[in-house]
Scaffold this motif. Sequence first.
Motif, PDB file in Angstrom:
ATOM      1  N   PHE A  45       0.813  -1.212   0.000  1.00  0.00           N
ATOM      2  CA  PHE A  45       0.000   0.000   0.000  1.00  0.00           C
ATOM      3  C   PHE A  45       0.849   1.265   0.000  1.00  0.00           C
ATOM      4  O   PHE A  45       0.365   2.351  -0.244  1.00  0.00           O
ATOM      5  N   ASN A  46       2.139   1.161   0.307  1.00  0.00           N
ATOM      6  CA  ASN A  46       2.982   2.356   0.386  1.00  0.00           C
ATOM      7  C   ASN A  46       4.009   2.409  -0.739  1.00  0.00           C
ATOM      8  O   ASN A  46       5.090   2.933  -0.576  1.00  0.00           O
ATOM      9  N   SER A  47       3.662   1.877  -1.895  1.00  0.00           N
ATOM     10  CA  SER A  47       4.631   1.784  -2.990  1.00  0.00           C
ATOM     11  C   SER A  47       4.473   2.881  -4.037  1.00  0.00           C
ATOM     12  O   SER A  47       5.309   3.002  -4.924  1.00  0.00           O
ATOM     13  N   THR A  48       3.412   3.682  -3.962  1.00  0.00           N
ATOM     14  CA  THR A  48       3.135   4.683  -4.976  1.00  0.00           C
ATOM     15  C   THR A  48       3.639   6.052  -4.538  1.00  0.00           C
ATOM     16  O   THR A  48       3.372   6.488  -3.409  1.00  0.00           O
ATOM     17  N   GLY A  49       4.347   6.738  -5.435  1.00  0.00           N
ATOM     18  CA  GLY A  49       4.779   8.102  -5.171  1.00  0.00           C
ATOM     19  C   GLY A  49       3.723   9.089  -5.627  1.00  0.00           C
ATOM     20  O   GLY A  49       3.186   8.975  -6.722  1.00  0.00           O
ATOM     21  N   ASN A  50       3.393  10.060  -4.771  1.00  0.00           N
ATOM     22  CA  ASN A  50       2.397  11.074  -5.087  1.00  0.00           C
ATOM     23  C   ASN A  50       3.072  12.443  -5.135  1.00  0.00           C
ATOM     24  O   ASN A  50       3.664  12.877  -4.137  1.00  0.00           O
ATOM     25  N   ILE A  51       2.984  13.119  -6.272  1.00  0.00           N
ATOM     26  CA  ILE A  51       3.625  14.411  -6.485  1.00  0.00           C
ATOM     27  C   ILE A  51       2.551  15.435  -6.850  1.00  0.00           C
ATOM     28  O   ILE A  51       1.754  15.198  -7.768  1.00  0.00           O
ATOM     29  N   VAL A  52       2.511  16.557  -6.154  1.00  0.00           N
ATOM     30  CA  VAL A  52       1.578  17.644  -6.462  1.00  0.00           C
ATOM     31  C   VAL A  52       2.374  18.928  -6.643  1.00  0.00           C
ATOM     32  O   VAL A  52       3.118  19.332  -5.736  1.00  0.00           O
ATOM     33  N   ASP A  53       2.242  19.541  -7.793  1.00  0.00           N
ATOM     34  CA  ASP A  53       2.951  20.781  -8.118  1.00  0.00           C
ATOM     35  C   ASP A  53       4.455  20.631  -7.907  1.00  0.00           C
ATOM     36  O   ASP A  53       5.138  21.533  -7.409  1.00  0.00           O
ATOM     37  N   ASN A 108       3.889  14.455  -2.031  1.00  0.00           N
ATOM     38  CA  ASN A 108       2.605  14.473  -1.326  1.00  0.00           C
ATOM     39  C   ASN A 108       2.343  13.111  -0.690  1.00  0.00           C
ATOM     40  O   ASN A 108       1.232  12.599  -0.708  1.00  0.00           O
ATOM     41  N   ASN A 109       3.394  12.510  -0.115  1.00  0.00           N
ATOM     42  CA  ASN A 109       3.277  11.216   0.558  1.00  0.00           C
ATOM     43  C   ASN A 109       3.417  11.385   2.065  1.00  0.00           C
ATOM     44  O   ASN A 109       4.235  12.186   2.530  1.00  0.00           O
ATOM     45  N   MET A 110       2.639  10.612   2.804  1.00  0.00           N
ATOM     46  CA  MET A 110       2.878  10.486   4.236  1.00  0.00           C
ATOM     47  C   MET A 110       4.040   9.509   4.423  1.00  0.00           C
ATOM     48  O   MET A 110       4.000   8.387   3.911  1.00  0.00           O
ATOM     49  N   ALA A 111       5.070   9.930   5.134  1.00  0.00           N
ATOM     50  CA  ALA A 111       6.262   9.101   5.267  1.00  0.00           C
ATOM     51  C   ALA A 111       5.976   7.790   5.994  1.00  0.00           C
ATOM     52  O   ALA A 111       6.645   6.783   5.779  1.00  0.00           O
ATOM     53  N   GLU A 112       4.961   7.771   6.854  1.00  0.00           N
ATOM     54  CA  GLU A 112       4.688   6.582   7.671  1.00  0.00           C
ATOM     55  C   GLU A 112       4.106   5.443   6.864  1.00  0.00           C
ATOM     56  O   GLU A 112       4.543   4.305   6.969  1.00  0.00           O
ATOM     57  N   ASP A 113       3.087   5.733   6.032  1.00  0.00           N
ATOM     58  CA  ASP A 113       2.378   4.641   5.377  1.00  0.00           C
ATOM     59  C   ASP A 113       2.252   4.793   3.871  1.00  0.00           C
ATOM     60  O   ASP A 113       1.707   3.916   3.215  1.00  0.00           O
ATOM     61  N   GLY A 114       2.727   5.896   3.282  1.00  0.00           N
ATOM     62  CA  GLY A 114       2.748   6.004   1.835  1.00  0.00           C
ATOM     63  C   GLY A 114       1.480   6.494   1.181  1.00  0.00           C
ATOM     64  O   GLY A 114       1.463   6.695  -0.029  1.00  0.00           O
ATOM     65  N   GLU A 115       0.405   6.681   1.924  1.00  0.00           N
ATOM     66  CA  GLU A 115      -0.806   7.196   1.302  1.00  0.00           C
ATOM     67  C   GLU A 115      -0.627   8.684   0.978  1.00  0.00           C
ATOM     68  O   GLU A 115       0.288   9.343   1.478  1.00  0.00           O
ATOM     69  N   PRO A 116      -1.488   9.241   0.113  1.00  0.00           N
ATOM     70  CA  PRO A 116      -1.381  10.675  -0.165  1.00  0.00           C
ATOM     71  C   PRO A 116      -1.479  11.490   1.120  1.00  0.00           C
ATOM     72  O   PRO A 116      -2.361  11.273   1.948  1.00  0.00           O
TER      73      PRO A 116
END
Length: 230
Positions: free
Chosen positions: A14-22, A26-34
């Motif tokens: 669940f924490n394998s996706t990188g989220n980039i905004v502007d 935009n990732n939470m370091a703990e669990d990888g969600e946006p």
Amino acid sequence: SFFPTVNVGGSMSFNSTGNIVDGMINNMAEDGEPRQNLPQDAVQEFKVSNQQYPAEFGLATGGVVQVVTKSGTNAFTGSAFEYFRDKALNAKGLFETEKPEFRRHQFGVSTGGPIIRDRMHFFGAVERTQVDEFYTVNTGLPQFYSAVEGTFKKPFTRNLYLGRADYQVSNTQSMFARWAQEQERSECNGCGGTTASSAGYDIEVPRTSLVVGHTWVRGARQLNDFRIQI
């Protein structure tokens, strides 16, 4: 459902996706969600990269989701929307003999335009999700636990705000500042079935970010792009 994110490229984590905004993580370091959600009308474009993305994108093993927020233009524009749902579209739960009440509203507005024509522009968006939901507790042993059985309210609210300003300093330099805030509260998570309200938990999530960027085209062979997030 506790980690509302997406998996890209066949990743099983669940924490394998990188989220980039502007251009900022935009990732939470703990669990990888946006780290933060945005009003949907504030999204100008997005891109999903599932393989061979540049090494500049860290915190990702399965893929990268990039989002760019909207900016204003020389014309004043705006939008409004609402999605609505009630219990008529729901199925009965395993422990329910009749459908409990349910009502969901998701609505928002956005607007943008010029501050100084051809030089400075603004954009803003607001979105709210409100869910009036209920859950049923059925322990199977009413002779012992009748006091905790029944149907109970389970409210959920989420407010999203975004404001952005863009400034064309010169033909070679431009700046922007973007502020976003999320306020989310959900009550009695995990309640229902054989789990009473006393065993559930509430979640309140306040999230705020400020991004400032400056782009400078220094001739035909040099480009400097500076961004900072707070």
